[in-house]
Write an enzyme that holds these catalytic residues in place. Structure first.
Site, PDB file in Angstrom:
ATOM      1  N   ASP A 103       0.751  -1.226   0.004  1.00  0.00           N
ATOM      2  CA  ASP A 103       0.039  -0.138   0.010  1.00  0.00           C
ATOM      3  C   ASP A 103       0.773   1.244   0.045  1.00  0.00           C
ATOM      4  O   ASP A 103       0.367   2.322  -0.556  1.00  0.00           O
ATOM      5  CB  ASP A 103      -0.914  -0.010   1.362  1.00  0.00           C
ATOM      6  CG  ASP A 103      -2.016  -0.948   1.308  1.00  0.00           C
ATOM      7  OD1 ASP A 103      -2.202  -1.595   0.184  1.00  0.00           O
ATOM      8  OD2 ASP A 103      -2.694  -1.414   2.120  1.00  0.00           O
ATOM      9  N   GLU A 264     -13.208   1.790   4.598  1.00  0.00           N
ATOM     10  CA  GLU A 264     -13.461   2.040   3.300  1.00  0.00           C
ATOM     11  C   GLU A 264     -14.794   1.903   3.163  1.00  0.00           C
ATOM     12  O   GLU A 264     -15.662   0.993   3.806  1.00  0.00           O
ATOM     13  CB  GLU A 264     -12.555   1.070   2.556  1.00  0.00           C
ATOM     14  CG  GLU A 264     -11.069   1.401   2.688  1.00  0.00           C
ATOM     15  CD  GLU A 264     -10.291   0.214   2.072  1.00  0.00           C
ATOM     16  OE1 GLU A 264      -9.171   0.250   1.620  1.00  0.00           O
ATOM     17  OE2 GLU A 264     -10.850  -1.052   1.998  1.00  0.00           O
ATOM     18  N   TYR A 370     -11.020  -6.159  -3.985  1.00  0.00           N
ATOM     19  CA  TYR A 370     -11.787  -4.924  -4.077  1.00  0.00           C
ATOM     20  C   TYR A 370     -12.785  -4.761  -5.417  1.00  0.00           C
ATOM     21  O   TYR A 370     -12.202  -5.389  -6.307  1.00  0.00           O
ATOM     22  CB  TYR A 370     -11.182  -3.683  -4.062  1.00  0.00           C
ATOM     23  CG  TYR A 370     -10.464  -3.421  -2.855  1.00  0.00           C
ATOM     24  CD1 TYR A 370      -9.980  -4.275  -1.788  1.00  0.00           C
ATOM     25  CD2 TYR A 370      -9.834  -2.032  -2.564  1.00  0.00           C
ATOM     26  CE1 TYR A 370      -9.362  -3.928  -0.565  1.00  0.00           C
ATOM     27  CE2 TYR A 370      -9.028  -1.632  -1.290  1.00  0.00           C
ATOM     28  CZ  TYR A 370      -8.943  -2.744  -0.420  1.00  0.00           C
ATOM     29  OH  TYR A 370      -8.480  -2.370   0.975  1.00  0.00           O
ATOM     30  N   GLU A 394     -10.618  -6.749  -8.394  1.00  0.00           N
ATOM     31  CA  GLU A 394      -9.513  -7.639  -8.462  1.00  0.00           C
ATOM     32  C   GLU A 394      -9.687  -9.172  -8.549  1.00  0.00           C
ATOM     33  O   GLU A 394     -10.664  -9.618  -7.829  1.00  0.00           O
ATOM     34  CB  GLU A 394      -8.810  -7.506  -7.125  1.00  0.00           C
ATOM     35  CG  GLU A 394      -8.553  -5.765  -7.007  1.00  0.00           C
ATOM     36  CD  GLU A 394      -8.043  -5.411  -5.701  1.00  0.00           C
ATOM     37  OE1 GLU A 394      -7.321  -4.422  -5.494  1.00  0.00           O
ATOM     38  OE2 GLU A 394      -8.339  -6.195  -4.829  1.00  0.00           O
TER      39      GLU A 394
END
Length: 415
Positions: A103, A264, A370, A394
């Site tokens: 990340d 998120e 995701y 993904e």
């Protein structure tokens, strides 16, 4: 005194037929009006409620990005975002992680465009380059203004404070459906330098009151301002400010397993004008499922009493996709598993997300991470089109970071 007797005279023929004709005509007009109203109601119902037509069918799928230094020497593509512009162009974005799958680290923002409803896509363009910084950019959220046609893309810099001290929320925009982009704008002077991680996914523009026309981009913070909150603009993206959010518990402290820690998130607007924010349940508070927040004032405030949990949306702690069609169908995508990122599944609701249909569409049984959703509805090139749904996600055989794929889904099941 004598009383008047009831008259036995026949009705006056001069008036009788006219009176009967008048009332007969009224009946005809009344029935005609009722028929017209019923016809209009049926047409309205058909236009506004297409629930009986919904039979989602995958009609096409293709890989947009493959990790492993096959495209521009990029190590890993992650964090998919997809949107449909007001003109009907599809824009797909991803983080192009230069050196590793971490990340942190340096990245590009990768973009591919489709102008034919997802049949073909432009070559990859890298629209933002953060250089070789140790804690580079992170996507992100995309939102369009239907009145101006401008597409806004948000991302963060130095979100992990790894080799850097000050975080920034960044913004680029396009006025030509993603062909060209502005230079990055740092929003720190407007909103400060607390970490704000937008999305990942899409923002929304309010289509109903309250605050019709407002642009809303939701995200999460870190220890200095944890929880979920949203960026708001009431002037077509010229200025931005925060609404109040819902914080994690304990606030401002490291979280333990089963602490309340919304993360998120993806907003969408319901037909009553309220905004739902479907959020990642980072520490599995209450369940291995999604957190659902709701705002009734266009995200000026998010209240703890409007926080619920959706046990039907089993989730392995991940960023999920959510979108609502113009007729009120809510679609949701995630790896439908309580522990592992596998089984990318599409669900839908006819009840504003309070319940979900038993039918589902499994997009991929294997490793999947995701996902992001977008719809194309209405007229395309002058012809009325059945609604189409796009899932950018993904996907891999051994690990979900191997590729990013886009699936096109016919909402009505038509080819």
């Amino acid at each position: 005194m004598t009383g008047e007797r009831p008259s036995t005279a026949l009705p006056d023929r001069r008036w009788g037929p006219r009176i009967l004709g008048f009332w007969g005509g009224c009946r005809v007009w009344v029935f005609a009006a009722i028929f017209l109203l019923l016809s209009l109601a049926a047409s309205w119902s058909k236009a506004e409620n297409d629930f009986g037509l919904v039979q989602p069918l995958v009609t096409m799928e293709q890989l947009l990005w493959v990790s492993g230094r096959q495209i521009g020497s990029v190590d890993t593509f992650r964090i998919p975002l997809i949107t449909a512009t007001p003109r009907g162009t599809l824009l797909a974005f991803a983080e192009a992680r230069k050196m590793s799958s971490s990340d942190e680290g340096a990245k590009f923002i990768a973009l591919r465009r489709s102008m034919d409803q997802g049949s073909t896509w432009s070559p990859t363009a890298f629209i933002v380059n953060d250089g070789d910084v140790p804690d580079g950019l992170n996507l992100g959220a995309v939102v369009s203004d239907v009145e101006t046609g401008v597409v806004f893309l948000f991302y963060s810099l130095c979100a992990h404070k790894a080799g850097c001290q000050v975080a920034s929320t960044m913004l680029v925009w396009s006025k030509d459906d993603g062909v060209s982009w502005s230079t990055p704008r740092n929003l720190s002077l407007d909103i400060g330098t607390e970490v704000f991680a937008p999305g990942p996914g899409s923002g929304i523009q309010k289509q109903r009151e309250p605050r019709k026309g407002r642009l809303i981009v939701c995200g999460h913070g870190t220890l200095e301002r944890d929880g979920v909150f949203c960026l708001l603009s009431d002037d077509h993206g010229a200025s931005w400010r925060y609404g109040s959010g819902v914080s994690g518990i304990p606030y401002g402290q490291p979280k333990q397993e089963n602490d309340f820690n919304p993360d998120e998130c993806q907003p969408y607007e319901l037909p009553d004008g309220s905004v739902v924010i479907n959020a990642r349940n980072q520490n599995n508070y209450h369940c291995h499922c999604r957190i659902v927040l709701r705002s009734y004032d266009a995200c000026d405030t998010l209240r703890p009493r409007d926080v619920t949990f959706d046990p039907e949306l089993v989730d392995p702690v991940v960023a999920a996709g959510a979108v609502v069609t113009s007729s009120g169908i809510v679609f949701f995508s995630n790896p439908a598993h309580p522990e592992f990122r596998v089984n990318l599944t599409l669900r839908w609701s006819f009840s504003n997300g309070t319940s979900w249909r038993k039918e589902t569409v499994q997009l991929w049984p294997g490793p999947s991470g995701y996902s992001s959703l977008a719809t194309l509805e209405g007229s395309m090139d002058g012809e009325e089109q059945a609604p189409q749904l796009y899932v950018l996600y993904e996907k891999g055989r051994n690990h979900y970071t191997e590729s990013i794929s886009v699936a096109k889904i016919s909402v009505y099941g038509t080819l």
